[in-house]
Scaffold this active site. Structure first.
Site, short mmCIF file in Angstrom:
data_model
loop_
_atom_site.label_atom_id
_atom_site.label_comp_id
_atom_site.label_asym_id
_atom_site.label_seq_id
_atom_site.Cartn_x
_atom_site.Cartn_y
_atom_site.Cartn_z
N THR A 74 25.47 33.92 0.54
CA THR A 74 26.78 33.81 1.15
C THR A 74 27.69 32.88 0.36
O THR A 74 27.21 31.98 -0.34
CB THR A 74 26.66 33.27 2.59
N TYR B 33 24.93 24.76 7.47
CA TYR B 33 24.60 26.16 7.24
C TYR B 33 24.64 26.48 5.76
O TYR B 33 23.69 27.07 5.21
CB TYR B 33 25.58 27.06 8.00
N LYS C 87 21.53 27.66 3.25
CA LYS C 87 21.57 28.90 2.46
C LYS C 87 21.39 28.60 0.97
O LYS C 87 20.71 29.34 0.26
CB LYS C 87 22.88 29.64 2.70
N TRP D 112 32.28 37.92 4.44
CA TRP D 112 33.13 38.62 5.39
C TRP D 112 32.54 39.98 5.78
O TRP D 112 33.20 41.01 5.69
CB TRP D 112 34.52 38.79 4.80
#
Length: 212
Positions: free
Chosen positions: A31, A54, A58, A78
Site C-alpha cells: 500500500t 498501519y 505494512k 484507493w
C-alpha cells in the site's frame, strides 16, 4: 496496534519463511500507506516512511516478504471492489439528496479489483522478474472530492453539490484515524514494461457507477 502488527507484519513474515522453505512463489499486497507523501508519485524503490501504525506494519510486512527469493510485492492504492466502498457511499448520498464534504487535498488514482487481480495473474503467468510492482488504475491524478463530484455528475447531479474540505478539517476531533499520505499516485512504468496495462481509472469509475 498489536493486532495490526500481527496481521500485516508477523503473518507475512511467517508466510515468507514457509515460501522460502518450500520454494514457493509469494504474492503480497502492499500500500501507499508505507510512504509519507513527500513524493508526488511513488516509485517501487522509494524508501519506506510510514506516517502511522498501519503504514509501519505494512512496511514491516513488505520487508519480510522481500526476504524470500520468489516474491511479488504488489503495491496498490484507493481500491474499489465488491462490498462497501467509497463509490457506493457517494451513490447512496446522491440518491438521498445529500451534499457531502469530501477531502480535496488527498490525490491519487482509483484501483479496481478487476485490474488488480488481472495484473497479479499476469505477473504469475508471464514469468515477470520477481520484485515489487506498483499497480493502480491509469489516467489523471485526482482528489477524492473530484471522484465524488464525478459520481454525482454521472447520476445527474451537479458536481458542485460536493464541497471540498481539507484532510485536517475533515478529521478534526476524530480519534483512531490512520494517517494517510496526501499523494498516493503510483508510477506504473515497471508493470507496464512487464506487459500489463491497467485500465483508465476514471473510465472504470464511469462503468462501475452506471452498472450499480
Amino acid at each position: 496496534r498489536r493486532a495490526t502488527w500481527q496481521a500485516n507484519s508477523t503473518g507475512p513474515a511467517i508466510l515468507a519463511r514457509e515460501a522460502t522453505a518450500h520454494g514457493a512463489t509469494m504474492v503480497h499486497i502492499s500500500t501507499e500507506y508505507a510512504f509519507d507523501a513527500t513524493q508526488d508519485v511513488h516509485l517501487e524503490d522509494e524508501a519506506p516512511s510510514p506516517l502511522g501504525a498501519y503504514g509501519q506494519s505494512k512496511a514491516g510486512g513488505d520487508a519480510a516478504v522481500a526476504s524470500t527469493p520468489k516474491h511479488y510485492i504488489v503495491r496498490t492504492s484507493w481500491v474499489v471492489g465488491d462490498g462497501k466502498n467509497f463509490l457506493k457511499t457517494m451513490v447512496s448520498l446522491a440518491d438521498q439528496g445529500t451534499s457531502p464534504s469530501v477531502v480535496s487535498d488527498q490525490v491519487g488514482r482509483l484501483t479496481f479489483t478487476s485490474d488488480l487481480a488481472k495484473g497479479i495473474i499476469h505477473l504469475l503467468t508471464s514469468d515477470a522478474p520477481f520484485g515489487t510492482y506498483n499497480l493502480s488504475g491509469r489516467g489523471p491524478v485526482v482528489s477524492w472530492c473530484d471522484v465524488a463530484g464525478r459520481v454525482y455528475e454521472l447520476l445527474g447531479h451537479r458536481p458542485d453539490e460536493v464541497s471540498p474540505v481539507t484532510t485536517a478539517e475533515y478529521f478534526a476531533g476524530r480519534e483512531g484515524v490512520a494517517p494517510r499520505p496526501l499523494h498516493s499516485a503510483l508510477d506504473l512504468s515497471k508493470i507496464e514494461a512487464a506487459g500489463f496495462i491497467p485500465g483508465d481509472s476514471m473510465e472504470r469509475l464511469e462503468s462501475y457507477v452506471r452498472a450499480l
